[in-house]
Write a protein that holds these residues in place. Sequence first.
Motif, PDB file in Angstrom:
ATOM      1  N   ARG A 113      20.325  -1.214   2.939  1.00  0.00           N
ATOM      2  CA  ARG A 113      20.101  -2.429   3.730  1.00  0.00           C
ATOM      3  C   ARG A 113      20.216  -2.130   5.226  1.00  0.00           C
ATOM      4  O   ARG A 113      20.707  -1.077   5.631  1.00  0.00           O
ATOM      5  N   LYS A 114      19.797  -3.064   6.062  1.00  0.00           N
ATOM      6  CA  LYS A 114      19.861  -2.891   7.507  1.00  0.00           C
ATOM      7  C   LYS A 114      21.313  -2.814   7.947  1.00  0.00           C
ATOM      8  O   LYS A 114      22.152  -3.615   7.538  1.00  0.00           O
ATOM      9  N   VAL A 115      21.595  -1.858   8.806  1.00  0.00           N
ATOM     10  CA  VAL A 115      22.954  -1.701   9.304  1.00  0.00           C
ATOM     11  C   VAL A 115      23.279  -2.803  10.303  1.00  0.00           C
ATOM     12  O   VAL A 115      22.479  -3.133  11.183  1.00  0.00           O
ATOM     13  N   LYS A 116      24.449  -3.421  10.139  1.00  0.00           N
ATOM     14  CA  LYS A 116      24.905  -4.457  11.065  1.00  0.00           C
ATOM     15  C   LYS A 116      26.270  -4.130  11.668  1.00  0.00           C
ATOM     16  O   LYS A 116      26.670  -4.726  12.652  1.00  0.00           O
ATOM     17  N   ARG A 117      26.961  -3.186  11.025  1.00  0.00           N
ATOM     18  CA  ARG A 117      28.290  -2.809  11.500  1.00  0.00           C
ATOM     19  C   ARG A 117      28.417  -1.293  11.466  1.00  0.00           C
ATOM     20  O   ARG A 117      27.637  -0.611  10.800  1.00  0.00           O
ATOM     21  N   LEU A 118      29.427  -0.785  12.191  1.00  0.00           N
ATOM     22  CA  LEU A 118      29.572   0.668  12.306  1.00  0.00           C
ATOM     23  C   LEU A 118      31.043   1.064  12.187  1.00  0.00           C
ATOM     24  O   LEU A 118      31.911   0.490  12.845  1.00  0.00           O
ATOM     25  N   LEU A 119      31.307   2.050  11.323  1.00  0.00           N
ATOM     26  CA  LEU A 119      32.633   2.666  11.242  1.00  0.00           C
ATOM     27  C   LEU A 119      32.532   4.060  11.841  1.00  0.00           C
ATOM     28  O   LEU A 119      31.707   4.874  11.420  1.00  0.00           O
ATOM     29  N   GLY A 154      27.250   1.215   8.672  1.00  0.00           N
ATOM     30  CA  GLY A 154      26.845   2.604   8.848  1.00  0.00           C
ATOM     31  C   GLY A 154      28.057   3.442   9.206  1.00  0.00           C
ATOM     32  O   GLY A 154      29.069   2.920   9.681  1.00  0.00           O
ATOM     33  N   LEU A 155      27.971   4.752   8.989  1.00  0.00           N
ATOM     34  CA  LEU A 155      29.123   5.635   9.176  1.00  0.00           C
ATOM     35  C   LEU A 155      28.790   6.734  10.171  1.00  0.00           C
ATOM     36  O   LEU A 155      27.871   7.531   9.962  1.00  0.00           O
ATOM     37  N   LEU A 156      29.556   6.764  11.264  1.00  0.00           N
ATOM     38  CA  LEU A 156      29.406   7.803  12.287  1.00  0.00           C
ATOM     39  C   LEU A 156      30.648   8.688  12.262  1.00  0.00           C
ATOM     40  O   LEU A 156      31.762   8.199  12.468  1.00  0.00           O
ATOM     41  N   ARG A 157      30.467   9.965  11.955  1.00  0.00           N
ATOM     42  CA  ARG A 157      31.565  10.929  12.011  1.00  0.00           C
ATOM     43  C   ARG A 157      31.347  11.841  13.218  1.00  0.00           C
ATOM     44  O   ARG A 157      30.244  12.370  13.401  1.00  0.00           O
ATOM     45  N   ILE A 158      32.397  12.031  14.014  1.00  0.00           N
ATOM     46  CA  ILE A 158      32.291  12.851  15.221  1.00  0.00           C
ATOM     47  C   ILE A 158      33.213  14.055  15.081  1.00  0.00           C
ATOM     48  O   ILE A 158      34.406  13.909  14.794  1.00  0.00           O
ATOM     49  N   ALA A 159      32.663  15.252  15.275  1.00  0.00           N
ATOM     50  CA  ALA A 159      33.465  16.470  15.225  1.00  0.00           C
ATOM     51  C   ALA A 159      34.361  16.546  16.456  1.00  0.00           C
ATOM     52  O   ALA A 159      34.018  16.037  17.532  1.00  0.00           O
ATOM     53  N   ASP A 160      35.511  17.187  16.292  1.00  0.00           N
ATOM     54  CA  ASP A 160      36.468  17.334  17.392  1.00  0.00           C
ATOM     55  C   ASP A 160      36.403  18.753  17.943  1.00  0.00           C
ATOM     56  O   ASP A 160      37.366  19.519  17.888  1.00  0.00           O
TER      57      ASP A 160
END
Length: 343
Positions: A113-119, A154-160
């Motif tokens: 489905r269309k993304v409306k929120r972000l983690l 949606g899920l955003l993972r950021i490398a450190d």
Amino acid sequence: MKKSLDLDISLGLDYIKDAIESNPHVKYLHVDHSSRNKKDENIILLARKDKAVKEKLKYFTNRGFLTYTRRDKISSLVHVSELKNLWIPVKNGDFLINEDGLVYTYSPPLDGRKVKRLLVVFSSIATAPSTSSLMRYFEHNFKSIQKYIPQDVGLLRIADVGGVVGGYYMNTNYLINNEKNIQNLIKKISQEKEIEQKNIVLYGVSKGGSGALLHSLVGGYKSVCVDPIVADSYYEKFMNDAHFTIGTFPESKEQRFSRLVKLSNIEVVRETISIVTSKNSPQFSIIYETLGDKFMQAASVFISKNENIKDHPDVGPNTIHATVMMINMAFYNLTLSGTLVSI
């Protein structure tokens, strides 16, 4: 122009500095540590026991070089600007990398489905923090988390990337604009996906909790921070600087978080910050001392009494239910001010 440089760890630091500074275009260092290596160890493991090796490794780090492999008794380091050409998951497209050199992944909602929120997920210290692999910068915590949050997230993972075992998503002596770049990445992804700031939640455990809390305070985002490390003292004094923080940051975590707390609006804290911790973690008292009573009374704080928590690394795995609850509360705009204690 040389692209790589061979060095021996037994060389004096001044000699090593001259060699690197005389070759500014070098992207790879191959460091022979056979003279110090009685066991099958890489340069990070050696640095944990040998002060002279630690000093040299920190110098490499402050010049932007990161350990990426070990062959026999030679550890190889790559310059952060060369990651796009070396790190296999980046090269094959499994990981993305932007113009600022930030490595990340984005996963759309599971059901299409269309993304409306972000983690936004910030990585903890790696399970194997002394590994030569660059994956020590990108621990994928709670891999199944999208199953337990709203379906339009949606899920955003950021490398450190940064430091020896991670940069805590802070500015380092080499990555002086790291915080700004991370803020810009979150903003860019949210704008591309047309996600409002109120629908963004930052989450992390331990070092990841530090990143989530810092960027929540900097950017005004909601966050769920599990036993965040907000001071360096414990690891520097009692664990022989286990995270290699001495001399690799322009300011300590105590200084950075104390400054952010002073600048914070308590009403914003009340609406945005959630912290999960336990009195059995050595970070518990440090969190309260560094952030202060006023801040902690405004935030939503869940103090777990889970008997399986004996130390800091136990907090994340044993507070999953509370963490998921608080992440979902953040997405559904439900806030709890003050302290909660688990049963």
